[in-house]
Design an enzyme around this catalytic site. Structure first.
Site, short mmCIF file in Angstrom:
data_model
loop_
_atom_site.label_atom_id
_atom_site.label_comp_id
_atom_site.label_asym_id
_atom_site.label_seq_id
_atom_site.Cartn_x
_atom_site.Cartn_y
_atom_site.Cartn_z
N HIS A 125 14.75 -71.30 44.52
CA HIS A 125 14.10 -70.09 44.03
C HIS A 125 14.33 -69.91 42.54
CE1 HIS A 125 12.15 -68.36 47.38
NE2 HIS A 125 13.23 -68.17 48.10
N CYS A 184 9.36 -72.36 41.02
CA CYS A 184 8.16 -71.68 40.56
C CYS A 184 8.28 -71.34 39.07
CB CYS A 184 7.92 -70.40 41.36
SG CYS A 184 7.22 -70.67 42.98
#
Lengths: 209, 170
Positions: A125, A184
């Site tokens: 993440h 991301c």
């Protein structure tokens, strides 16, 4: 009478809104000041849920075949990822489902394991801090992957930003051992993004070479 | 439905393991070949073949299980041929409704267990532990933090209310 009721209702709603405002501000402040402690606490509570491995066999590595004899189960923690230059030290889990990624680095099950001589893909993440510092990594930085069956070292060779649909940037092969880390991008995004930040690293014999 | 085909490939790979005439490597080679279905090429992706090899390395299957799974795999190929699809991604709802029962049938009649849901296929080792989940390669690793967004929304609502109250007092 109706106007009076309406006025009272408005006043009550305003008071409720003000109360929510102050409560939300306090919650935000606490979560910002103590985010690490809160995450650690949640991970302790959920630790049993993430590691469902009551019957697994020991994870063993065959030096001759360059393959594991027994693999970790899905969701099982099997190692730690260390990147000293950006202060990253995270647990590695086999599998990369959304519930796994809440607790550490997820190893894509369709890629090879460290030591098997192929492409290894780790996801993490961005905005919760796991791979938030990934864009600060430099070429030639060293990466250490410590597993239950051995420790493996890699050196960063390339970094880039790609579209999420660019699967060609994740070349699965077994001719040379390449570690791919991705997250991301931008790393400060709060929700859905269509870009990924990727780090490529090739295996080296020793982190101190 | 790519996932179901790969699941069947895994099950078939396990099935072929103990056939003396064919080695594990030969069977892997066979499964990595391209299938011609309705004039188009169908081939298992590399990441799924990696998992096929891994599954076979740590799971021993009985001959009867293997025979049964092999037959079911052939049925699955016929189902794919039954409609004019050009790739595994184009598998129709009708084909899907026929493929899923095959997987469930294998799971109920052999030692190889798998569960199929809308977006995920979970495959289990013979000892009951979870082997893998068949998913997409690139994940969404940004966390949609609805709690933060919700709190921010409440904060702005509070600001708006305070400003309005001040204006009224003025």
């Amino acid at each position: 009478m109706y106007k009076k009721m309406k006025k009272i209702g408005k006043e009550i709603l305003k008071e409720i809104a003000l109360s929510f405002f102050f409560c939300a501000s306090i919650i935000l402040l606490i979560s910002w000041l103590y985010s690490k402690e809160i995450r650690f606490g949640i991970s302790l509570i959920n630790k049993i849920a993430i590691v469902e491995n009551k019957k697994s066999q020991p994870i063993t590595y065959n030096e001759i075949k360059k393959r594991l004899d027994h693999y970790p189960n899905y969701k099982e923690k099997y190692g730690n990822l260390k990147i000293p230059t950006i202060n990253v030290e995270l647990p590695i889990y086999h599998g990369d489902s959304m519930d796994i990624l809440r607790y550490g680095v997820g190893h894509y099950a369709g890629s090879y394991f460290p030591g098997e001589g192929g492409t290894i893909i780790f996801a993490g993440h961005n905005n919760t801090g796991f791979f938030r510092e990934l864009p600060n990594i430099n070429i030639e930085d060293k990466i250490e992957v410590e597993t239950l069956y051995g420790t493996f070292y890699y050196q960063v060779t390339e970094t880039k930003i790609i579209s999420e649909s660019d699967l060609a940037s994740f070349p699965l092969q077994n001719e040379s051992e390449v570690l791919i880390l991705y997250t991301c991008y931008p790393v400060t995004s709060l929700g859905y993004t269509n870009k990924r930040y990727i780090v490529y690293a090739t295996r080296i014999e020793d982190i101190y070479e | 439905m790519k996932k179901i085909l790969i699941l069947l490939l895994i099950l078939s790979l396990g099935c072929m393991q103990s056939i003396n005439a064919m080695t594990k490597e030969q069977f892997t080679e066979k499964l990595s070949q391209t299938y011609n279905i309705n004039g188009y090429e169908f081939k298992a992706s590399k990441d799924h073949l990696v998992q096929l090899e891994r599954y076979l390395n740590q799971n021993e299957l009985s001959e009867s299980d293997m025979d049964y799974i092999s037959e079911k795999f052939d049925e699955a190929i016929e189902i794919l041929k039954s409609e004019p699809i050009r790739s595994i991604e184009e598998v129709t709802i009708s084909q899907k409704s026929k493929l899923i029962p095959i997987v469930n049938d294998i799971s109920s009649k052999t030692s190889v267990k798998a569960t199929v849901s809308k977006n995920t296929i979970i495959i289990y080792n013979l000892d009951g532990t979870e082997f893998t989940r068949v998913t997409f390669l690139v994940k969404q690793t940004g966390r949609g933090n609805i709690y933060v967004m919700g709190s921010l929304g409440i904060v702005f609502l509070g600001f708006w209310t305070m400003i309005r109250k001040k204006k009224e007092n003025v």
